[in-house]
Design an enzyme around this catalytic site. Structure first.
Site, PDB file in Angstrom:
ATOM      1  N   ASN A 124      -5.665   2.883   1.809  1.00 43.58           N
ATOM      2  CA  ASN A 124      -4.946   1.849   1.814  1.00 43.58           C
ATOM      3  C   ASN A 124      -5.539   0.468   1.759  1.00 43.58           C
ATOM      4  OD1 ASN A 124      -5.655   2.501   4.680  1.00 43.58           O
ATOM      5  ND2 ASN A 124      -5.001   0.471   5.117  1.00 43.58           N
ATOM      6  N   CYS A 174       0.985  -1.247   0.050  1.00 44.55           N
ATOM      7  CA  CYS A 174      -0.082  -0.126  -0.009  1.00 44.55           C
ATOM      8  C   CYS A 174       0.832   1.406  -0.020  1.00 44.55           C
ATOM      9  CB  CYS A 174      -0.873   0.033   1.348  1.00 44.55           C
ATOM     10  SG  CYS A 174      -0.265  -0.359   2.854  1.00 44.55           S
TER      11      CYS A 174
HETATM   12  N1  NAP Z   1      -4.089  -3.568   5.536  1.00 48.33           N
HETATM   13  C1  NAP Z   1      -3.562  -3.141   4.529  1.00 48.33           C
HETATM   14  O1  NAP Z   1      -3.645  -1.842   4.277  1.00 48.33           O
HETATM   15  C2  NAP Z   1      -2.999  -3.958   3.267  1.00 48.33           C
HETATM   16  C3  NAP Z   1      -2.696  -3.022   2.154  1.00 48.33           C
HETATM   17  C4  NAP Z   1      -2.112  -3.788   1.157  1.00 48.33           C
HETATM   18  C5  NAP Z   1      -1.588  -5.066   1.256  1.00 48.33           C
HETATM   19  N2  NAP Z   1      -2.144  -5.892   2.308  1.00 48.33           N
HETATM   20  C6  NAP Z   1      -1.551  -7.204   2.585  1.00 48.33           C
HETATM   21  O2  NAP Z   1      -2.898  -7.976   2.407  1.00 48.33           O
HETATM   22  C7  NAP Z   1      -2.604  -9.117   3.175  1.00 48.33           C
HETATM   23  C8  NAP Z   1      -3.844  -8.973   4.103  1.00 48.33           C
HETATM   24  O3  NAP Z   1      -3.825  -7.900   4.945  1.00 48.33           O
HETATM   25  P1  NAP Z   1      -5.015  -7.596   6.041  1.00 48.33           P
HETATM   26  O4  NAP Z   1      -4.478  -6.145   6.682  1.00 48.33           O
HETATM   27  O5  NAP Z   1      -6.241  -7.958   5.556  1.00 48.33           O
HETATM   28  O6  NAP Z   1      -4.378  -8.468   7.159  1.00 48.33           O
HETATM   29  P2  NAP Z   1      -5.190  -9.259   8.209  1.00 48.33           P
HETATM   30  O7  NAP Z   1      -6.420  -8.346   8.626  1.00 48.33           O
HETATM   31  O8  NAP Z   1      -4.238  -9.825   9.472  1.00 48.33           O
HETATM   32  O9  NAP Z   1      -5.993 -10.516   7.730  1.00 48.33           O
HETATM   33  C9  NAP Z   1      -5.393 -11.543   7.243  1.00 48.33           C
HETATM   34  C10 NAP Z   1      -6.166 -12.903   7.401  1.00 48.33           C
HETATM   35  O10 NAP Z   1      -5.676 -14.037   6.862  1.00 48.33           O
HETATM   36  C11 NAP Z   1      -5.785 -15.135   7.671  1.00 48.33           C
HETATM   37  N3  NAP Z   1      -4.467 -15.513   8.315  1.00 48.33           N
HETATM   38  C12 NAP Z   1      -3.683 -15.026   9.266  1.00 48.33           C
HETATM   39  N4  NAP Z   1      -2.649 -15.719   9.277  1.00 48.33           N
HETATM   40  C13 NAP Z   1      -2.707 -17.021   8.587  1.00 48.33           C
HETATM   41  C14 NAP Z   1      -2.044 -18.171   8.177  1.00 48.33           C
HETATM   42  N5  NAP Z   1      -0.789 -18.335   8.782  1.00 48.33           N
HETATM   43  N6  NAP Z   1      -2.666 -18.947   7.470  1.00 48.33           N
HETATM   44  C15 NAP Z   1      -3.871 -18.961   6.984  1.00 48.33           C
HETATM   45  N7  NAP Z   1      -4.527 -17.766   7.155  1.00 48.33           N
HETATM   46  C16 NAP Z   1      -4.132 -16.853   7.789  1.00 48.33           C
HETATM   47  C17 NAP Z   1      -6.619 -14.609   8.978  1.00 48.33           C
HETATM   48  O11 NAP Z   1      -7.883 -14.957   9.048  1.00 48.33           O
HETATM   49  P3  NAP Z   1      -8.381 -16.507   9.789  1.00 48.33           P
HETATM   50  O12 NAP Z   1      -7.371 -16.329  11.268  1.00 48.33           O
HETATM   51  O13 NAP Z   1      -9.573 -16.035  10.331  1.00 48.33           O
HETATM   52  O14 NAP Z   1      -8.068 -17.759   8.903  1.00 48.33           O
HETATM   53  C18 NAP Z   1      -6.595 -13.196   8.794  1.00 48.33           C
HETATM   54  O15 NAP Z   1      -8.229 -12.402   8.913  1.00 48.33           O
HETATM   55  C19 NAP Z   1      -1.326  -9.405   4.014  1.00 48.33           C
HETATM   56  O16 NAP Z   1      -0.615 -10.015   3.234  1.00 48.33           O
HETATM   57  C20 NAP Z   1      -1.030  -7.633   3.783  1.00 48.33           C
HETATM   58  O17 NAP Z   1       0.157  -7.354   3.906  1.00 48.33           O
HETATM   59  C21 NAP Z   1      -2.478  -5.110   3.456  1.00 48.33           C
END
Ligand code: NAP
Length: 345
Positions: free
Chosen positions: A312, A144
């Site tokens: 983001n 982001c």
């Molecule tokens: N937040 C941002 O602004 C943003 C922007 C661009 C890119 N990203 C990227 O997009 C991805 C998701 O970001 P996010 O902010 O949505 O993260 P998040 O809120 O932490 O969500 C990730 C989800 O993945 C699941 N998870 C976590 N660890 C896992 C594992 N070891 N194996 C399988 N499932 C797992 C979890 O769901 P369960 O526990 O329910 O399975 C969790 O709800 C990341 O790679 C992040 O770097 C984020």
């Protein structure tokens, strides 16, 4: 995959209203069997879909394309199964963004387990790689902070008008950038009201900003990046300081930025004489796929400050991912993404 997270929630919000898409599976380990709206309350009344465990064989039967919103390190383990079966994959983690496998050790602290897959993924920034995305079935969406900073800086690098080894990127980001899992740093009492430098040097997104700017300029760039947690839920402002090789005037910059972005559906050039919002401000792009880009000249030190503002979770993640999907599938790339957001918010 990863549908219970913040990015997963945004993907669902956009895809459930996309006229060419049917959402068939949404995976979560913690919430399997539960309705989506128990986790994403804004989806109440929109869908009866429930979260499911990740069942790869089942998903291959039920899906043509997988979005992975898993954390880095987990995505790289889950994705090869779908790639091997010829499915289209759009990954939102960092696991396939960097072209040099050795960079994963340096910036992310792990050895990439599938280095041979990296070169098959296109860096999913439509403004730079639209033709490659069209011809690919595997896309790695940008980080982001990287997307905001690259879009602010690309015209200056392409125009060969700045000192390429002296670029300073200062990013401010809201709390949703840290994902859904709480930590002491995101606890309300600790997070509310802050302007906290949380990664003053060595931010991981430096690697992809340099990688992408290097691919468009004539010489190598060096980026000095610092990031701050600020008092917003969503939003990024990237303020990029560059130093010009010769004195430049505002019309020169308009020419460069218009030349790069005039036809881009999701970039708005913002440098106004009137109104409250004369330069990009995250408040104005919340909930949208727009990246607002602006600039100012500081004649005193031959500096050009380039600004960009995004949400983001949309332009920085789910919105760009859907834009990439549209391009990949030959659908009008604006489909499902044209909302102008709310004002005031
Ligand atoms: N937040 C941002 O602004 C943003 C922007 C661009 C890119 N990203 C990227 O997009 C991805 C998701 O970001 P996010 O902010 O949505 O993260 P998040 O809120 O932490 O969500 C990730 C989800 O993945 C699941 N998870 C976590 N660890 C896992 C594992 N070891 N194996 C399988 N499932 C797992 C979890 O769901 P369960 O526990 O329910 O399975 C969790 O709800 C990341 O790679 C992040 O770097 C984020």
């Amino acid at each position: 995959m990863g549908a219970s997270g913040y990015v997963g929630g945004e993907l669902l919000r956009i895809l459930l209203f996309h006229p060419k898409v049917g959402v068939t599976c949404a995976t979560s380990r913690r919430y399997a069997g539960d309705y989506l709206h128990h986790v994403h309350p804004n989806l109440r009344g929109i869908t009866d879909l429930k979260f499911m465990e990740q069942k790869p064989e089942d998903m291959v039967d039920r899906c043509d394309l997988v979005f992975s919103a898993l954390p880095h390190g987990s995505a790289v383990k889950a994705i090869p199964y779908y790639v091997e079966r010829g499915m289209k994959v759009i990954d939102l983690s960092a696991d396939f963004r960097l072209k040099n496998p050795e960079d994963y050790q340096k910036w992310y602290g792990y050895e990439h387990p599938h280095p041979n897959l990296i070169e098959r993924f296109v860096y999913g920034l439509p403004e730079l790689h639209r033709e490659e995305i069209k011809n690919s079935s595997l896309v790695a969406c940008p980080g982001c902070m990287a997307i905001a900073s690259i879009l602010a800086l690309a015209p200056l690098v392409k125009g060969n008008i700045i000192e390429k080894e002296r670029i300073v990127v200062d990013v401010k980001i809201g709390s949703s950038g840290a994902g859904v899992t709480p930590s002491p740093a995101t606890h309300h009492a600790n997070r509310f009201g802050v302007v906290r430098p949380y990664k003053p040097v060595g931010h991981r997104h430096t690697a992809e900003i340099e990688q992408e700017l290097n691919s468009i300029g004539e010489s190598k760039v060096k980026v000095a990046m610092s990031s701050h947690a600020v008092n917003m839920v969503r939003g990024i402002l990237s303020t990029c300081h560059t130093f010009t090789l010769r004195p430049l005037a505002i019309p020169d910059l308009w020419k460069l930025y218009r030349g790069s972005y005039q036809k881009e559906p999701f970039i708005r050039l913002v440098r106004d004489r009137k109104g409250l919002y004369k330069l990009p401000d995250p408040k104005i792009v919340i909930g949208t796929n727009y990246c607002d880009v602006g600039f100012e000249v500081d004649e005193h030190v031959n500096r050009v400050v380039a600004f960009s503002a995004i949400d983001n979770l949309v332009r920085g993640a789910a919105g760009t991912a859907v834009q990439n999907m549209n391009i990949m599938l030959g659908i009008d790339e604006k489909t499902g993404l044209e909302s102008p957001g709310l004002y005031p918010v």
